[in-house]
Design an enzyme around this catalytic site. Structure first.
Site, PDB file in Angstrom:
ATOM      1  N   LYS A 287       0.791  -1.089   0.246  1.00 48.67           N
ATOM      2  CA  LYS A 287       0.000   0.083  -0.122  1.00 48.67           C
ATOM      3  C   LYS A 287       1.112   1.298  -0.077  1.00 48.67           C
ATOM      4  CE  LYS A 287       0.873   1.709   4.299  1.00 48.67           C
ATOM      5  NZ  LYS A 287       1.823   3.235   4.364  1.00 48.67           N
TER       6      LYS A 287
ATOM      7  N   ASP B 244      -2.610  -1.669   9.773  1.00 47.05           N
ATOM      8  CA  ASP B 244      -2.756  -2.134   8.373  1.00 47.05           C
ATOM      9  C   ASP B 244      -3.239  -2.917   7.514  1.00 47.05           C
ATOM     10  OD1 ASP B 244      -1.169   0.988   8.438  1.00 47.05           O
ATOM     11  OD2 ASP B 244       0.584   0.422   7.437  1.00 47.05           O
TER      12      ASP B 244
HETATM   13  O1  C5P Z   1       0.018  -1.020  14.073  1.00 46.58           O
HETATM   14  P1  C5P Z   1       1.169  -1.542  14.065  1.00 46.58           P
HETATM   15  O2  C5P Z   1       1.594  -2.279  15.010  1.00 46.58           O
HETATM   16  O3  C5P Z   1       1.379  -2.158  12.550  1.00 46.58           O
HETATM   17  O4  C5P Z   1       1.790  -0.216  14.612  1.00 46.58           O
HETATM   18  C1  C5P Z   1       3.219  -0.698  14.595  1.00 46.58           C
HETATM   19  C2  C5P Z   1       4.058   0.873  15.701  1.00 46.58           C
HETATM   20  O5  C5P Z   1       3.329   2.325  15.021  1.00 46.58           O
HETATM   21  C3  C5P Z   1       3.370   1.199  16.461  1.00 46.58           C
HETATM   22  O6  C5P Z   1       3.542   0.435  17.636  1.00 46.58           O
HETATM   23  C4  C5P Z   1       3.387   2.373  17.052  1.00 46.58           C
HETATM   24  O7  C5P Z   1       4.291   2.794  17.509  1.00 46.58           O
HETATM   25  C5  C5P Z   1       3.452   3.225  15.150  1.00 46.58           C
HETATM   26  N1  C5P Z   1       1.923   3.540  15.168  1.00 46.58           N
HETATM   27  C6  C5P Z   1       1.260   4.362  16.147  1.00 46.58           C
HETATM   28  N2  C5P Z   1      -0.122   5.272  15.346  1.00 46.58           N
HETATM   29  C7  C5P Z   1      -0.857   4.604  14.306  1.00 46.58           C
HETATM   30  C8  C5P Z   1      -0.243   3.413  13.815  1.00 46.58           C
HETATM   31  C9  C5P Z   1       1.533   2.759  14.531  1.00 46.58           C
HETATM   32  O8  C5P Z   1       1.782   5.346  17.107  1.00 46.58           O
HETATM   33  N3  C5P Z   1      -1.624   4.691  14.171  1.00 46.58           N
END
Ligand code: C5P
Length: 309
Positions: free
Chosen positions: A19, A150
């Site tokens: 993406k 995502d």
């Molecule tokens: O959701 P995911 O595990 O893919 O996110 C990875 C990291 O990115 C999270 O641990 C966080 O530090 C950051 N993140 C965030 N806010 C979001 C998405 C991701 O702070 N909306």
């Protein structure tokens, strides 16, 4: 979920796209540490494949080949393994299921193209088919959201508005096919580190909203309008961590890109161009300049994770 495979199926193969974020508006962190987002995702034609096969009860393992394979963890932190285990635990807690996963990567690791999330989404779908589980679309979305911000979009694909922490997705009204050139970075960027730098650079971030000009551009199908509406609140943080990305963006624009931005948390830079021949020209120029590790052409939108065999 419609399913035909049975225990006799030797395996299920799922293809899943990368993406880019056409717009990424980021607010101040929530109490849980995540950032509220208003984003528009577009799935583009760079694909990973995940194959799932039966394994002994409670055995889960993964092998990885292709782009950046040596950077992908093979333990329980691997998103595909986490997805398979979460699915088994939730939908077949008494069945002692197992899976042997094999990931063929084209999406760069830690590239801002949601490659890890794509692998999680693909593993969910592949294992649901392999194990012939009765999981609704809503059920899949819930597990996807648990795995990462995502992941639900990787299941959905197309062009979609993302809210919440990115996990809440709804298809967007979009016309046409867009041509992209993707410049891969020499080194990955940690999403968490980019968000931390964002907090330092933008201590008073406003509640995020998707700008109307971007939605209007998507409805028009005109790449020139879309190019003007591209924006990413994480870009200054990514540029601060990898200053050479500024040169990459500038070089693409000098060679005729309609628009340029860092994708998600970077370091991949995405260039929007008019058509396929412009994409070929820009790819050649960017490769010749040597400002990035690799250059790929892609079109979007494309469908989300799909079983292909
Ligand atoms: O959701 P995911 O595990 O893919 O996110 C990875 C990291 O990115 C999270 O641990 C966080 O530090 C950051 N993140 C965030 N806010 C979001 C998405 C991701 O702070 N909306």
């Amino acid at each position: 979920m419609a399913s035909t495979p049975s225990r006799t199926a030797t395996g299920v193969r799922v293809r899943v796209p990368a993406k880019i974020n056409l717009v990424l508006k980021v607010g101040a962190p929530r109490p849980d540490g995540y950032h509220p987002l208003a984003t528009v995702y577009q799935a583009v034609s760079v694909y990973d494949e995940v194959h799932a096969a039966w394994a002994d009860p409670d055995e889960f393992d993964v092998v990885v080949s292709g782009e950046g394979a040596d950077l992908v963890p093979l333990d329980d932190s691997n998103l595909a393994i986490r997805a398979a285990k979460l699915l088994a635990r939730t939908y077949a807690p008494n069945d002692s299921l197992g899976a042997r996963l094999s990931i063929k990567k084209s999406i760069p690791v830690a590239g801002g193209l949601a490659g890890g999330s794509a692998n999680g989404a693909a593993a969910l779908l592949a294992c649901a088919f392999l194990w012939d589980l009765d999981v609704s679309a809503d059920g899949m979305r819930e597990l996807a959201a648990e795995l990462g911000s995502d992941v639900p979009f990787a299941l959905l694909g197309g062009t979609a508005v993302g809210s919440g922490r990115g996990e809440d997705v709804a298809p967007a009204l979009a016309q046409g096919t867009y041509h992209w050139v993707l410049a891969y970075g020499f080194h990955g960027l940690s999403t968490a580190a980019v968000y931390r730098r964002f907090d330092e650079l933008s201590p008073n971030a406003a509640p995020p909203e998707v700008p109307a000009d971007l939605m209007n551009a998507l409805r028009s199908g005109d790449p020139k309008l879309l190019a003007r509406a591209l924006s990413n609140d994480l870009e200054p943080a990514a540029l601060d961590l990898q200053p050479r990305l500024g040169t990459v963006l500038q070089t693409g624009l000098e060679y005729g890109a309609l628009g340029a931005l860092v994708s998600g948390s970077g370091p991949t830079c995405a260039f929007l161009v008019d058509d396929e021949s412009a994409a070929i020209d820009l790819s050649v120029s960017l490769s010749a300049e040597g400002v990035c590790r690799a250059v790929r052409r892609a079109t979007g939108p494309v469908t989300g994770a799909r079983v292909i065999s």
